[in-house]
Design a protein around this motif. Structure first.
Motif, PDB file in Angstrom:
ATOM      1  N   LEU A  13      36.504  34.125  63.343  1.00  0.00           N
ATOM      2  CA  LEU A  13      37.191  35.495  64.014  1.00  0.00           C
ATOM      3  C   LEU A  13      36.508  36.684  63.897  1.00  0.00           C
ATOM      4  CD1 LEU A  13      40.838  35.234  62.387  1.00  0.00           C
ATOM      5  CD2 LEU A  13      40.198  34.777  64.589  1.00  0.00           C
ATOM      6  N   ILE A  14      35.577  36.691  63.079  1.00  0.00           N
ATOM      7  CA  ILE A  14      34.799  38.194  63.453  1.00  0.00           C
ATOM      8  C   ILE A  14      33.237  37.927  63.476  1.00  0.00           C
ATOM      9  CG2 ILE A  14      36.284  39.303  62.110  1.00  0.00           C
ATOM     10  CD1 ILE A  14      34.547  39.295  59.623  1.00  0.00           C
ATOM     11  N   GLY A  15      32.928  36.758  63.184  1.00  0.00           N
ATOM     12  CA  GLY A  15      31.421  36.228  63.427  1.00  0.00           C
ATOM     13  C   GLY A  15      30.393  36.898  62.462  1.00  0.00           C
ATOM     14  N   LEU A  16      30.858  36.863  61.222  1.00  0.00           N
ATOM     15  CA  LEU A  16      30.326  37.330  60.009  1.00  0.00           C
ATOM     16  C   LEU A  16      30.750  36.477  59.000  1.00  0.00           C
ATOM     17  CD1 LEU A  16      30.235  41.318  60.437  1.00  0.00           C
ATOM     18  CD2 LEU A  16      28.207  39.970  61.057  1.00  0.00           C
ATOM     19  N   LYS A  17      29.825  36.498  57.981  1.00  0.00           N
ATOM     20  CA  LYS A  17      30.210  35.831  56.756  1.00  0.00           C
ATOM     21  C   LYS A  17      30.839  36.599  55.585  1.00  0.00           C
ATOM     22  CE  LYS A  17      26.920  31.941  57.393  1.00  0.00           C
ATOM     23  NZ  LYS A  17      25.951  31.111  56.837  1.00  0.00           N
ATOM     24  N   PRO A  18      31.591  36.374  55.005  1.00  0.00           N
ATOM     25  CA  PRO A  18      32.302  37.000  53.706  1.00  0.00           C
ATOM     26  C   PRO A  18      30.991  37.144  52.653  1.00  0.00           C
ATOM     27  CG  PRO A  18      33.045  34.711  53.562  1.00  0.00           C
ATOM     28  CD  PRO A  18      32.326  34.805  54.626  1.00  0.00           C
ATOM     29  N   THR A  19      31.289  38.274  51.792  1.00  0.00           N
ATOM     30  CA  THR A  19      30.162  38.397  50.612  1.00  0.00           C
ATOM     31  C   THR A  19      30.587  37.297  49.544  1.00  0.00           C
ATOM     32  OG1 THR A  19      31.699  40.113  49.574  1.00  0.00           O
ATOM     33  CG2 THR A  19      30.110  40.844  51.369  1.00  0.00           C
ATOM     34  N   PHE A  20      29.698  37.429  48.765  1.00  0.00           N
ATOM     35  CA  PHE A  20      29.912  36.508  47.564  1.00  0.00           C
ATOM     36  C   PHE A  20      31.377  37.047  46.557  1.00  0.00           C
ATOM     37  CE2 PHE A  20      29.657  36.244  42.849  1.00  0.00           C
ATOM     38  CZ  PHE A  20      29.635  34.759  42.708  1.00  0.00           C
ATOM     39  N   GLU A  21      31.520  38.271  46.543  1.00  0.00           N
ATOM     40  CA  GLU A  21      32.742  38.783  45.913  1.00  0.00           C
ATOM     41  C   GLU A  21      33.956  38.555  46.592  1.00  0.00           C
ATOM     42  OE1 GLU A  21      29.000  40.742  44.617  1.00  0.00           O
ATOM     43  OE2 GLU A  21      29.975  40.478  46.490  1.00  0.00           O
ATOM     44  N   GLU A  22      33.899  38.411  48.183  1.00  0.00           N
ATOM     45  CA  GLU A  22      35.302  38.137  48.998  1.00  0.00           C
ATOM     46  C   GLU A  22      35.466  36.791  48.574  1.00  0.00           C
ATOM     47  OE1 GLU A  22      34.888  41.535  52.417  1.00  0.00           O
ATOM     48  OE2 GLU A  22      33.380  39.610  52.378  1.00  0.00           O
ATOM     49  N   VAL A  23      34.518  35.867  48.682  1.00  0.00           N
ATOM     50  CA  VAL A  23      34.606  34.481  48.603  1.00  0.00           C
ATOM     51  C   VAL A  23      35.366  34.073  47.095  1.00  0.00           C
ATOM     52  CG1 VAL A  23      33.579  32.186  48.315  1.00  0.00           C
ATOM     53  CG2 VAL A  23      32.825  33.734  50.124  1.00  0.00           C
ATOM     54  N   GLU A  24      34.646  34.697  46.095  1.00  0.00           N
ATOM     55  CA  GLU A  24      35.286  34.336  44.927  1.00  0.00           C
ATOM     56  C   GLU A  24      36.817  35.225  44.700  1.00  0.00           C
ATOM     57  OE1 GLU A  24      33.596  32.341  42.514  1.00  0.00           O
ATOM     58  OE2 GLU A  24      32.404  32.126  44.107  1.00  0.00           O
ATOM     59  N   ALA A  25      36.955  36.081  45.032  1.00  0.00           N
ATOM     60  CA  ALA A  25      38.174  36.657  45.001  1.00  0.00           C
ATOM     61  C   ALA A  25      39.168  35.935  45.649  1.00  0.00           C
ATOM     62  CB  ALA A  25      38.272  38.098  45.472  1.00  0.00           C
ATOM     63  N   TYR A  26      38.734  35.217  46.769  1.00  0.00           N
ATOM     64  CA  TYR A  26      39.754  34.460  47.550  1.00  0.00           C
ATOM     65  C   TYR A  26      39.858  33.029  46.793  1.00  0.00           C
ATOM     66  CZ  TYR A  26      41.783  31.529  51.259  1.00  0.00           C
ATOM     67  OH  TYR A  26      42.733  30.872  51.877  1.00  0.00           O
ATOM     68  N   ALA A  27      39.013  32.593  46.378  1.00  0.00           N
ATOM     69  CA  ALA A  27      39.084  31.425  45.477  1.00  0.00           C
ATOM     70  C   ALA A  27      39.815  31.371  44.444  1.00  0.00           C
ATOM     71  CB  ALA A  27      37.624  30.577  45.150  1.00  0.00           C
ATOM     72  N   ASN A  28      39.865  32.639  43.888  1.00  0.00           N
ATOM     73  CA  ASN A  28      40.654  32.642  42.446  1.00  0.00           C
ATOM     74  C   ASN A  28      41.864  33.173  42.789  1.00  0.00           C
ATOM     75  OD1 ASN A  28      38.602  31.935  40.949  1.00  0.00           O
ATOM     76  ND2 ASN A  28      37.502  33.860  41.093  1.00  0.00           N
ATOM     77  N   ASP A  29      42.313  33.658  44.065  1.00  0.00           N
ATOM     78  CA  ASP A  29      43.746  33.935  44.471  1.00  0.00           C
ATOM     79  C   ASP A  29      44.761  33.114  44.414  1.00  0.00           C
ATOM     80  OD1 ASP A  29      46.190  35.046  45.397  1.00  0.00           O
ATOM     81  OD2 ASP A  29      45.015  35.681  47.176  1.00  0.00           O
ATOM     82  N   ALA A  30      45.781  32.895  43.432  1.00  0.00           N
ATOM     83  CA  ALA A  30      46.805  31.913  43.315  1.00  0.00           C
ATOM     84  C   ALA A  30      47.882  32.096  44.184  1.00  0.00           C
ATOM     85  CB  ALA A  30      47.262  31.805  41.795  1.00  0.00           C
ATOM     86  N   SER A  31      48.037  33.173  45.118  1.00  0.00           N
ATOM     87  CA  SER A  31      49.066  33.221  45.820  1.00  0.00           C
ATOM     88  C   SER A  31      49.179  32.199  46.781  1.00  0.00           C
ATOM     89  CB  SER A  31      49.258  34.796  46.505  1.00  0.00           C
ATOM     90  OG  SER A  31      48.143  34.868  47.371  1.00  0.00           O
ATOM     91  N   PRO A  32      50.581  31.818  47.058  1.00  0.00           N
ATOM     92  CA  PRO A  32      50.804  30.357  48.000  1.00  0.00           C
ATOM     93  C   PRO A  32      50.551  30.961  49.729  1.00  0.00           C
ATOM     94  CG  PRO A  32      52.796  31.495  47.346  1.00  0.00           C
ATOM     95  CD  PRO A  32      51.818  32.186  46.592  1.00  0.00           C
ATOM     96  N   ASN A  33      50.518  32.057  50.082  1.00  0.00           N
ATOM     97  CA  ASN A  33      50.532  32.569  51.136  1.00  0.00           C
ATOM     98  C   ASN A  33      48.944  33.215  51.387  1.00  0.00           C
ATOM     99  OD1 ASN A  33      51.102  34.743  49.897  1.00  0.00           O
ATOM    100  ND2 ASN A  33      52.158  35.749  51.500  1.00  0.00           N
TER     101      ASN A  33
END
Length: 850
Positions: free
Chosen positions: A207-227
């Motif tokens: 969608l944006i042609g860039l990669k997420p940062t390490f911090e963004e990846v880890e925050a998303y991986a640890n997010d337990a929300s269903p949506n």
């Protein structure tokens, strides 16, 4: 890119035979129909056709068999070898005894087209034999039209009930039900969902042609929300970088370019970037696709259009233009102009409608229900549209139209007068009279511009910067406007080499020909490269010169040129829409017809238009289209792999209000999209190309995302949006802002990584793998600069282990494994951090999608 790299590539290419370099370019039957047949028809058929009792040299050129058989000198061409082809020798005038056509040497670009055609194997779809017998030419009559209207791609779309499948419980959107039904039919099963870290990386790149940062990846991986995934998609679609990423996709469709290589009559487009920026803005605003396209065809004709939306007229305004020397005959120059109109028509018809209408230039389409008259009627729309420099400030409409006409007329007159002054040819007295006449008209037009400038001073400021080809400085002219005679320094007075003798005129020429630094139009000046309604006609009233006259507000309906030959005009071709797509009256009556054309595309042809763009967007997301020929939905195109899915998605896209962001959400939130890309042996054996979508496609990033990712990892990426383009070798902004040149060098990194030159329609990019890409990663100054900057990011770390871990987080957005740390420490014991950083940037993990 370093000078070394440019030298390497230019040397390597120079070592190739000329025909080999040409052969690298794509050549097809369409190329023959657009570039070769019209020239043969206009310049050769009169003396070399199968209906003559004794054609000149017994050479017949109106059939493939005749070309291959040749005449008294043997075969006319040797496919794949232009330098060995007698036809090329004749066109080049390299042999004083073999020069064709006898009326005069053809333009260099036309000869280059013939060389490219032959080098590419000389495809020739003509079926007539040299004797005039063979398969009868197809005629699209009323019955053929009626049958053609029943073609699947032209049928109305409707929302379909989702099919039932054994995998229904895994479905996330309607798309999945159609995919799962096809998988079950083929004995395949879907892959499991990719893990969170993979999905966030995939969504960011897509969608944006860039990669997420390490911090963004880890925050998303640890997010337990269903949506969390749905929220991620919404977040990315709301980011301004979305428009930059998807705007680049669209620029491929419309053949966006900023110049015309080797072309003095059609100079570069200094304000092209304004169109690119408009595309980015429009996509970020989620302008409905139907309005998005209508503005690009007819923004100037749509009531209430804002001045910023006038930037939208790029696909027509920025198209490739052939060089047209005014000293060529009207049949040659006119054929070149027909080529320009054909390019505009082809951009619209293939890009928006997925139909090869240009194949009907010389005759009714051989396969699709498109008549030559349909082609001619659409061409009349573009013959009624003139390119122009449009003010990008509020201006009285009548003054605006007059300015657009005067500006182009002045450019043409300056070019012609300067040309005749420097090269009067064999009729110097006639040339002198013509120059004087043109200079008088130029003075009158300049006075008119001066009057306009009193109310609009931006005009006067801009005109000062216009570099007219061949222009001499004022001090080189006499009071009456004629050129002063140059002072010749006698040989006996020369005490220094000629190039060291002070010479004001030489100094001016080296500086730019105007007595000072070379003139350069300010790309930020408040003007647009645009178009307006004005019929274009060929004017050969001046002896030995051919002009194009534009008449504002008066459309021009071209004749139907029999066989595509400018010299054989037939019935008038009033502006209109192809009959096979029309649901009612097909004629256009308002001006050029551009606005009516835009309307028909999204009314009469709405089902086809929706299918075409949905298929393109699908292909950009999956790297594989539902219709494998995204620019050909006709009989010669491939059928859809999932016809019901394509119809249902197109219908729901229209129902969404033609919202591109809706389409992205629908596709990316599907379980089909979120699948793992890991191969499975049994599925690979049954469907090795993943035609039925049993996994996500693994693929290499395009050069824009790859280059941006390298800059991002090094910390040098400049996220400043919008503004004039910059040289890709020097800038550090996103690659979408790099200059797109039609005269791109072979060493250009864009070409190296498969960005097509915007000279012809390319349905999709074709990824290649070649040694030069590896050399770029290993040796280019760009990659080495990013590696050095990346190494600087970790120099403050105390240990090798800490440096390695920080580098992995910056480059891969993950932690290094124990084995990777061990290997890194071992490597760093004998090499510096810069080399290690470059090794990391060179890995497949950087350039491949997860």
């Amino acid at each position: 890119m370093t000078a070394w790299r440019h030298l390497f590539l230019s040397t390597a290419l120079a070592a190739l035979p000329a025909s080999s370099a040409i052969a690298q370019q794509t050549v097809s039957n369409d190329f023959f129909e657009a570039k070769i047949r019209p020239v043969l028809a206009s310049k050769c058929y009169a003396c070399h056709n199968s209906k003559l009792k004794e054609p000149k040299g017994y050479l017949v050129l109106d059939s493939r068999a005749g070309v291959m058989k040749g005449g008294t000198l043997g075969p006319a061409i040797v496919p794949g070898k232009p330098d060995d082809s007698k036809l090329i020798h004749a066109l080049r005038y390299s042999d004083p005894h073999l020069q064709m056509p006898p009326s005069g040497r053809l333009d260099d670009q036309i000869i280059a087209d013939f060389e490219q055609w032959i080098a590419g194997g000389a495809p020739d779809p003509r079926v007539e034999t040299a004797g005039g017998t063979g398969v009868k030419r197809r005629v699209v009559d009323a019955g053929e039209l009626e049958r053609g209207r029943r073609w699947w791609a032209f049928q109305a779309v409707k929302v379909l009930p989702p099919p039932v499948s054994v995998h229904a419980s895994k479905a996330r959107t309607t798309i999945d039900h159609f995919v799962y039904a096809k998988l079950h039919e083929k004995g395949l099963t879907p892959s499991p969902e990719a893990d969170s870290r993979t999905l966030i990386r995939r969504a960011y790149i897509d969608l944006i042609g860039l990669k997420p940062t390490f911090e963004e990846v880890e925050a998303y991986a640890n997010d337990a929300s269903p949506n969390k995934y749905e929220k991620l998609i919404d977040k990315l679609l709301a980011m301004p970088q979305y428009g930059e990423r998807w705007g680049r996709h669209w620029l491929d469709v419309v053949r966006y370019g900023e110049d015309n290589p080797g072309n003095i009559t059609n100079p570069p487009y200094p304000h092209a970037w304004r169109y690119r920026d408009w595309v980015i803005e429009a996509l970020n605003k989620d302008v409905p696709y139907d309005r998005f396209v209508k503005l690009q065809l007819a923004a100037d004709l749509m009531p209430g259009t804002s001045r910023p939306d006038m930037r939208a007229l790029g696909p027509i305004a920025l198209g490739s233009q052939d060089h047209k020397d005014v000293r060529l005959s009207v049949d040659v120059v006119g054929t070149l102009q027909l080529n320009d109109w054909d390019e505009r028509l082809d951009t619209v018809s293939r890009g928006l409608l997925g139909l090869s209408v240009s194949c009907a230039r010389c005759h009714d389409h051989k396969f699709d229900p498109i008549r030559q008259m349909d082609y001619a009627r659409l061409t009349s729309v573009f013959a009624s549209t003139s390119r122009a420099l449009r003010p990008f400030f509020e201006i009285d409409p009548k003054t605006e139209v007059r300015f657009m006409w005067v500006y182009q007329r002045m450019f043409d007159l300056h070019y012609t007068a300067n040309l005749l002054e420097s090269d009067p040819g064999s009729k110097p007295e006639q040339a002198e009279r013509q120059v004087k006449k043109f200079r008088i008209e130029l003075a009158q037009l300049q006075a008119e511009l001066d009057a306009m400038s009193r109310e609009y001073p931006q005009i006067a400021e801009y005109i000062k910067t216009v570099p007219y080809p061949g222009e001499k400085p004022p001090e080189a002219r006499n009071p009456d406007g004629t050129l002063k005679k140059r002072e010749v320094v006698p040989d006996e007075k020369r005490t220094r080499p000629v190039d060291q003798i002070p010479n004001p005129e030489r100094a001016r020429n080296q500086a730019g020909g105007d007595g000072g630094p070379r003139k350069r139009i300010d790309p930020k000046a408040p003007f647009l490269n645009s178009v307006y309604d004005a019929g274009v006609v060929f004017n050969s009233s001046e002896p030995d010169l051919t002009f194009f006259d534009a008449t504002p507000g008066v459309p021009r309906d071209l004749p139907l040129y029999r066989g595509g030959n400018l010299g054989t005009p037939g019935d008038p071709a009033p502006r209109g829409f192809p009959l096979v797509l029309a649901k009612g009256p097909s004629d256009f009556h308002n001006g050029s017809g551009r606005l009516e054309l835009a309307g028909k595309i999204f009314t009469d042809a709405a089902p086809l238009s929706a299918r075409v763009i949905v298929n393109r967007v699908w292909g950009w997301h999956f790297d594989k289209h539902l219709v494998g020929t995204p620019s050909d939905f006709g009989i010669q195109g491939l059928p859809p792999t999932h016809p019901e899915l394509l119809e249902d998605l197109a219908a729901r896209f229209i129902a969404s209000g033609w919202s591109m962001k809706w389409l992205h959400r629908e596709i990316m939130q599907s379980a089909t999209y979120t699948q793992s890309s890991q191969p499975r042996a049994q599925a690979m054996e049954a469907d090795p190309t993943n035609q039925f979508l049993w996994r996500m496609n693994a693929r290499r990033m395009d050069i824009e995302a790859y280059r941006d990712t390298l800059l991002q990892a090094s910390g040098k990426l400049d996220l400043t949006m919008y503004g004039p383009s910059e040289d890709i070798d020097e800038g550090v902004r996103r690659t979408v802002y790099a200059t797109i040149s039609r005269g791109r060098s072979s060493g250009d990194v864009m070409k190296l990584y498969d960005v097509p030159a915007p000279l012809a329609h390319i349905p999709m990019r074709q990824p290649t793998l070649n040694p030069l890409q590896a050399l770029f990663v290993m040796n280019s100054g760009f990659v080495q600069e990013q590696a050095e900057a990346l190494a600087g990011q970790v120099e403050g770390e105390a240990t090798a282990e800490a440096k390695i871990q920080k580098l992995y987080r910056r480059v891969f957005a993950r932690d290094a494994s124990a084995e990777e740390v061990s290997l890194g420490v071992q490597y760093l014991s004998g090499a510096d951090v810069k080399r290690y950083a470059q090794a990391l940037l060179s890995t497949n993990e950087v350039i491949f999608w997860p």
